[in-house]
Structure formats: C-alpha cells, structure tokens
Write a protein that holds these residues in place. Structure first.
Motif, PDB file in Angstrom:
ATOM      1  N   GLU A   1       9.461  -7.514   7.851  1.00 15.91           N
ATOM      2  CA  GLU A   1       8.858  -7.808   9.272  1.00 15.91           C
ATOM      3  C   GLU A   1       7.757  -8.457   8.418  1.00 15.91           C
ATOM      4  O   GLU A   1       6.669  -8.439   7.948  1.00 15.91           O
ATOM      5  N   HIS A   2       8.094 -10.415   8.690  1.00 15.46           N
ATOM      6  CA  HIS A   2       7.553 -10.995   7.750  1.00 15.46           C
ATOM      7  C   HIS A   2       6.422 -11.393   8.214  1.00 15.46           C
ATOM      8  O   HIS A   2       5.998 -12.436   9.801  1.00 15.46           O
ATOM      9  N   ARG A   3       4.925 -11.369   7.569  1.00 12.91           N
ATOM     10  CA  ARG A   3       4.102 -11.830   8.303  1.00 12.91           C
ATOM     11  C   ARG A   3       2.475 -12.497   7.036  1.00 12.91           C
ATOM     12  O   ARG A   3       1.733 -12.761   7.212  1.00 12.91           O
ATOM     13  N   ASP A   4       3.457 -13.086   6.052  1.00  9.61           N
ATOM     14  CA  ASP A   4       3.018 -14.369   4.891  1.00  9.61           C
ATOM     15  C   ASP A   4       2.782 -15.159   5.747  1.00  9.61           C
ATOM     16  O   ASP A   4       2.986 -16.053   7.100  1.00  9.61           O
ATOM     17  N   ALA A   5       2.025 -16.143   4.711  1.00  8.03           N
ATOM     18  CA  ALA A   5       2.562 -17.888   5.151  1.00  8.03           C
ATOM     19  C   ALA A   5       2.790 -18.731   4.008  1.00  8.03           C
ATOM     20  O   ALA A   5       2.301 -19.994   4.179  1.00  8.03           O
ATOM     21  N   ILE A   6       4.154 -18.293   3.429  1.00 11.28           N
ATOM     22  CA  ILE A   6       4.349 -18.800   2.842  1.00 11.28           C
ATOM     23  C   ILE A   6       5.925 -19.396   3.022  1.00 11.28           C
ATOM     24  O   ILE A   6       6.080 -20.147   2.573  1.00 11.28           O
TER      25      ILE A   6
ATOM     26  N   ASP B   1       1.110  -1.124   0.482  1.00 13.19           N
ATOM     27  CA  ASP B   1       0.118   0.199   0.000  1.00 13.19           C
ATOM     28  C   ASP B   1       0.940   1.220  -0.133  1.00 13.19           C
ATOM     29  O   ASP B   1       0.636   2.166  -1.231  1.00 13.19           O
ATOM     30  N   ALA B   2       1.698   1.289   0.690  1.00 11.55           N
ATOM     31  CA  ALA B   2       2.711   2.328   0.995  1.00 11.55           C
ATOM     32  C   ALA B   2       3.520   2.438   0.001  1.00 11.55           C
ATOM     33  O   ALA B   2       3.853   3.730  -1.105  1.00 11.55           O
ATOM     34  N   VAL B   3       3.910   1.958  -1.185  1.00 12.48           N
ATOM     35  CA  VAL B   3       4.370   1.902  -2.315  1.00 12.48           C
ATOM     36  C   VAL B   3       3.626   1.992  -3.428  1.00 12.48           C
ATOM     37  O   VAL B   3       4.067   3.202  -4.547  1.00 12.48           O
ATOM     38  N   ALA B   4       2.435   2.036  -3.336  1.00  8.92           N
ATOM     39  CA  ALA B   4       1.574   1.776  -4.286  1.00  8.92           C
ATOM     40  C   ALA B   4       1.119   3.480  -4.167  1.00  8.92           C
ATOM     41  O   ALA B   4       0.707   4.079  -5.652  1.00  8.92           O
ATOM     42  N   ALA B   5       1.181   3.966  -3.248  1.00 10.58           N
ATOM     43  CA  ALA B   5       0.912   5.405  -2.784  1.00 10.58           C
ATOM     44  C   ALA B   5       1.393   6.368  -3.502  1.00 10.58           C
ATOM     45  O   ALA B   5       0.674   8.057  -3.846  1.00 10.58           O
ATOM     46  N   THR B   6       2.459   5.855  -3.594  1.00 15.37           N
ATOM     47  CA  THR B   6       3.724   6.738  -4.468  1.00 15.37           C
ATOM     48  C   THR B   6       3.557   6.950  -6.116  1.00 15.37           C
ATOM     49  O   THR B   6       4.250   7.055  -7.216  1.00 15.37           O
ATOM     50  N   GLY B   7       2.791   5.780  -6.612  1.00 18.87           N
ATOM     51  CA  GLY B   7       2.445   5.233  -8.407  1.00 18.87           C
ATOM     52  C   GLY B   7       3.828   4.512  -8.582  1.00 18.87           C
ATOM     53  O   GLY B   7       3.737   3.596  -9.585  1.00 18.87           O
ATOM     54  N   VAL B   8       3.570   3.597  -7.897  1.00 22.76           N
ATOM     55  CA  VAL B   8       5.407   2.763  -8.187  1.00 22.76           C
ATOM     56  C   VAL B   8       4.238   1.540  -8.138  1.00 22.76           C
ATOM     57  O   VAL B   8       3.676   0.835  -6.976  1.00 22.76           O
TER      58      VAL B   8
ATOM     59  N   PHE C   1       6.937 -10.565   0.424  1.00 21.32           N
ATOM     60  CA  PHE C   1       5.308 -10.498   0.680  1.00 21.32           C
ATOM     61  C   PHE C   1       4.819  -9.258   0.443  1.00 21.32           C
ATOM     62  O   PHE C   1       4.352  -9.235   1.941  1.00 21.32           O
ATOM     63  N   PRO C   2       5.269  -7.846   0.006  1.00 24.36           N
ATOM     64  CA  PRO C   2       5.044  -6.643   0.112  1.00 24.36           C
ATOM     65  C   PRO C   2       3.275  -6.511   0.575  1.00 24.36           C
ATOM     66  O   PRO C   2       3.036  -5.499   1.349  1.00 24.36           O
ATOM     67  N   CYS C   3       2.489  -7.491  -0.066  1.00 22.74           N
ATOM     68  CA  CYS C   3       1.165  -7.702   0.757  1.00 22.74           C
ATOM     69  C   CYS C   3       0.537  -7.424   1.739  1.00 22.74           C
ATOM     70  O   CYS C   3      -0.399  -6.703   1.970  1.00 22.74           O
TER      71      CYS C   3
ATOM     72  N   CYS D   1      -3.637 -11.811  -3.817  1.00 21.05           N
ATOM     73  CA  CYS D   1      -4.422 -11.932  -2.641  1.00 21.05           C
ATOM     74  C   CYS D   1      -4.351 -11.272  -1.970  1.00 21.05           C
ATOM     75  O   CYS D   1      -5.169 -11.029  -0.842  1.00 21.05           O
ATOM     76  N   ARG D   2      -3.621 -10.142  -1.568  1.00 20.82           N
ATOM     77  CA  ARG D   2      -3.339  -9.336  -0.335  1.00 20.82           C
ATOM     78  C   ARG D   2      -3.732 -10.028   0.991  1.00 20.82           C
ATOM     79  O   ARG D   2      -3.774  -8.937   1.590  1.00 20.82           O
ATOM     80  N   THR D   3      -3.237 -10.653   1.132  1.00 26.67           N
ATOM     81  CA  THR D   3      -3.433 -11.903   2.541  1.00 26.67           C
ATOM     82  C   THR D   3      -2.180 -12.477   2.794  1.00 26.67           C
ATOM     83  O   THR D   3      -1.961 -13.331   3.552  1.00 26.67           O
ATOM     84  N   GLY D   4      -1.291 -12.809   1.487  1.00 24.12           N
ATOM     85  CA  GLY D   4      -0.324 -13.295   2.294  1.00 24.12           C
ATOM     86  C   GLY D   4       0.044 -14.877   1.704  1.00 24.12           C
ATOM     87  O   GLY D   4       1.047 -15.630   2.406  1.00 24.12           O
ATOM     88  N   THR D   5      -1.168 -15.246   1.233  1.00 17.70           N
ATOM     89  CA  THR D   5      -1.433 -16.939   0.142  1.00 17.70           C
ATOM     90  C   THR D   5      -0.187 -17.094  -0.894  1.00 17.70           C
ATOM     91  O   THR D   5      -0.466 -18.657  -0.874  1.00 17.70           O
ATOM     92  N   CYS D   6      -0.592 -16.165  -1.857  1.00 16.03           N
ATOM     93  CA  CYS D   6      -0.285 -16.685  -2.799  1.00 16.03           C
ATOM     94  C   CYS D   6       1.190 -16.342  -3.843  1.00 16.03           C
ATOM     95  O   CYS D   6       1.070 -17.651  -4.920  1.00 16.03           O
ATOM     96  N   GLY D   7       1.675 -16.231  -3.337  1.00 17.28           N
ATOM     97  CA  GLY D   7       2.865 -15.238  -3.820  1.00 17.28           C
ATOM     98  C   GLY D   7       3.323 -14.384  -4.919  1.00 17.28           C
ATOM     99  O   GLY D   7       4.536 -14.474  -5.185  1.00 17.28           O
TER     100      GLY D   7
END
Length: 73
Positions: A40-45, A9-16, A58-60, A22-28
């Motif tokens: 700080e890893h919060r994914d399930a992968i 979300d932070a990167v997208a806010a800059t236009g990149v 996984f930046p999502c 998925c935005r849930t850290g499960t698809c990769g």
C-alpha cells in the motif's frame, strides 16, 4: 503487523536494519525491492504507473496491502 505500523517500524522491531532518513516518504533513502505481494504505497515519490508495477516501495511510510509482503532486505 499491527494496523497503522509502517513496514520500516515492523522490520526494525525484529532487529533487521533498514536504511532510512526522512520517515515521510519523500527522500527515497529506504527504497526497497518488492519480491512478492502488494504494498500500500503512501510515498510522495512514485507515480501511478510505478505504483501499479509494485516493483519497489518505501517502507518508511508504506504498508502491506495483503497478508503477505516479501521485500528484498
């Protein structure tokens, strides 16, 4: 970056654009190489070893665990 905001979300806010699905850290889909810093890893992968290596994230759902995080976008 504000607390509670994902890197995606932070990167997208800059236009990149960052590919994501998925935005849930499960698809990769948004897997991104870490060039410097500690995520700080919060994914399930990733397993514990992969997380400790800090080669990708996984930046999502993940955050920066320090003041500086450099990604290969």
């Amino acid at each position: 970056m504000r607390p509670g905001v994902s890197v995606l979300d932070a990167v997208a806010a800059t236009g990149v654009p960052v590919l994501s699905s998925c935005r849930t850290g499960t698809c990769g889909t948004c897997e991104t190489a870490v060039l410097d810093g500690i995520p700080e890893h919060r994914d399930a992968i990733l397993d514990d070893l992969e997380r400790s290596e800090n080669r990708c994230m996984f930046p999502c759902v993940s955050r920066a665990a320090a003041d500086r995080l450099v990604l290969d976008l």
